[in-house]
Design an enzyme around this catalytic site. Sequence first.
Site: not given
Length: 210
Positions: A123, A160, A185
């Site tokens: 993730h 979260e 990014h």
Amino acid sequence: MKDRRDYEKALEIIGAIIRAWDPYNLINEGAPSDEFDDQIAKITARAPAFYGIDEIALAISDVFSDSFGPGSFTPADCFQPAQEIFMELRRAMLLPCCLTTQAEPASRAGLIQGVGPMEGISHITFIVRDLDRMATFLCEGLGAREVYDSASRNYSLSREKFFVLGGTWLAAMEGMPPQERSYQHVAFSVREADLPIYLEERLARYSDVR
């Protein structure tokens, strides 16, 4: 799940949580520990479709209502064990979006001897000031699906949310992001024909999107 070993691990995780949940307090009052084995197996059989807490809660609701009477357990009644199952299956990399096909071993030097390469990215986490605005950006702007919100029960440093986008898990956590801009990014890929729609319609409200 990729194989029998994954199934047995999921069965173990789901079984432990359902037995601890113990609806009707049966095990706590002396029923055998295998009291819910049939329900646990049926819930685990639906694990390949567990993309979020809602699917898990619905599976628990369906299975237990079928066993104990229609409407005995609503999805809302099953949210607490569903949330725990979601977190534990995610931690064990057993949720559908966590499963990837292992890449072929690379020929270049640098890999640990006897150990294959990493299977992929689990993730990506973003630290954001406004969690709800981030959720809007990911879901309405990029088409992600929100699958978890810690709300008041934080397993990490702060609240979260988890999302699935194109088969990749994205996490957003409340906090203070870096004050200065940088070139760090994440790049997203879309079909060329869809790019004008994203820029002119779905992302138009976000002035910083270029």
